[in-house]
Design a protein around this motif. Structure first.
Motif, short mmCIF file in Angstrom:
data_model
loop_
_atom_site.label_atom_id
_atom_site.label_comp_id
_atom_site.label_asym_id
_atom_site.label_seq_id
_atom_site.Cartn_x
_atom_site.Cartn_y
_atom_site.Cartn_z
N GLN A 1 10.17 21.93 89.72
CA GLN A 1 9.78 23.07 90.56
C GLN A 1 10.36 24.37 90.00
O GLN A 1 9.67 25.38 89.91
CB GLN A 1 10.26 22.88 91.99
CG GLN A 1 9.55 21.81 92.75
CD GLN A 1 10.25 21.49 94.08
OE1 GLN A 1 11.37 21.90 94.32
NE2 GLN A 1 9.56 20.75 94.92
N PHE A 2 11.63 24.32 89.64
CA PHE A 2 12.30 25.52 89.11
C PHE A 2 11.64 26.00 87.82
O PHE A 2 11.31 27.18 87.67
CB PHE A 2 13.78 25.22 88.88
CG PHE A 2 14.52 26.35 88.23
CD1 PHE A 2 14.87 27.48 88.97
CD2 PHE A 2 14.85 26.30 86.89
CE1 PHE A 2 15.54 28.52 88.37
CE2 PHE A 2 15.53 27.34 86.28
CZ PHE A 2 15.88 28.47 87.02
N ARG B 1 8.11 27.46 88.38
CA ARG B 1 8.12 28.80 88.98
C ARG B 1 8.53 29.86 87.97
O ARG B 1 8.08 31.00 88.03
CB ARG B 1 9.06 28.86 90.18
CG ARG B 1 8.44 28.20 91.35
CD ARG B 1 8.59 28.75 92.66
NE ARG B 1 8.47 29.99 93.24
CZ ARG B 1 7.51 30.32 94.08
NH1 ARG B 1 6.50 29.51 94.27
NH2 ARG B 1 7.53 31.44 94.70
N GLN B 2 9.39 29.49 87.03
CA GLN B 2 9.88 30.45 86.06
C GLN B 2 8.93 30.65 84.88
O GLN B 2 8.83 31.76 84.36
CB GLN B 2 11.26 30.00 85.53
CG GLN B 2 12.34 29.98 86.56
CD GLN B 2 12.64 31.35 87.13
OE1 GLN B 2 12.75 32.33 86.41
NE2 GLN B 2 12.72 31.44 88.45
N THR C 1 13.21 18.71 91.59
CA THR C 1 13.77 20.06 91.76
C THR C 1 13.73 20.83 90.44
O THR C 1 13.36 22.01 90.42
CB THR C 1 15.21 19.97 92.29
OG1 THR C 1 15.19 19.27 93.53
CG2 THR C 1 15.81 21.35 92.48
N GLU C 2 14.11 20.18 89.36
CA GLU C 2 14.09 20.82 88.05
C GLU C 2 12.67 21.25 87.67
O GLU C 2 12.45 22.36 87.19
CB GLU C 2 14.66 19.87 87.01
CG GLU C 2 14.73 20.45 85.60
CD GLU C 2 15.28 19.44 84.62
OE1 GLU C 2 16.38 19.69 84.10
OE2 GLU C 2 14.61 18.41 84.39
#
Length: 189
Positions: free
Chosen positions: A138-139, A142-143, A135-136
């Protein structure tokens, strides 16, 4: 291609044969068709899944538009973490993009096994840690990364997805239009 449950479990965290057999005895195999909605964001999901064969995608909806944010394939875990941890509705929908064979495990049964077997409890801790890292990642991607960089990463980490997933889903995952994805693909050829 397909992955057996023992290999999937070992990829998360190695278990002794006894603990692995204990865990496997509570796992069932399910076959579901393409387009089946495995997890829905408006319900609590009481199972977690491991992909034996097939492709899945996680998406959410905003303004009637589906936004894909993750793809899973053979060997990957499919779970709604909010349901798994908090027993609350998840944020995501998980759709099968191919006919899939999955391994299913009851979350409540897994929690019981955590209290009975320290190895399974350690496996569960490692499982949660890996989901957090996923999850980290992916975040952050994306950023901080451009669509082109994210596409290149997809090519290097999951190259088989490119031929198995619709262009529209890949474009959504990258946060761009299919036309922009075509331009990126042309640049990389």
């Amino acid at each position: 291609m397909h992955m057996e449950i023992g290999e999937i479990l070992d990829n998360i965290y190695p278990l002794s044969d006894l603990s692995k057999e204990k865990l496997i005895s509570h796992i069932s195999e399910v076959v579901l068709p393409k387009r089946h909605l495995l997890i829905k964001n408006d319900r609590i999901e009481h199972k977690l899944y491991f992909v034996k064969k097939g492709i899945v995608r996680a998406y959410t909806t905003k303004d009637d538009t589906e936004i894909t944010f993750w793809f899973g394939k053979e060997g990957d875990t499919v779970v709604s973490m909010n349901s798994y941890i908090n027993q609350q509705f998840g944020y995501e929908n998980i759709e099968l993009l191919e006919d899939c064979t999955l391994y299913a495990l009851s979350s409540s049964r897994l929690q019981e096994l955590f209290t009975q077997d320290i190895e399974v409890a350690n496996w569960g801790r490692k499982f949660a840690e890996l989901e957090l890292i996923k999850t980290e990642s992916q975040f952050i991607n994306r950023q901080l990364r451009s669509a082109k960089e994210r596409y290149e990463e997809l090519l290097s980490t999951k190259p088989d997805l490119i031929n198995r997933v619709q262009v529209g889903h890949i474009a959504s995952y990258l946060g761009i239009t299919p036309v922009s994805l075509s331009r990126i693909r042309a640049q990389l050829k």
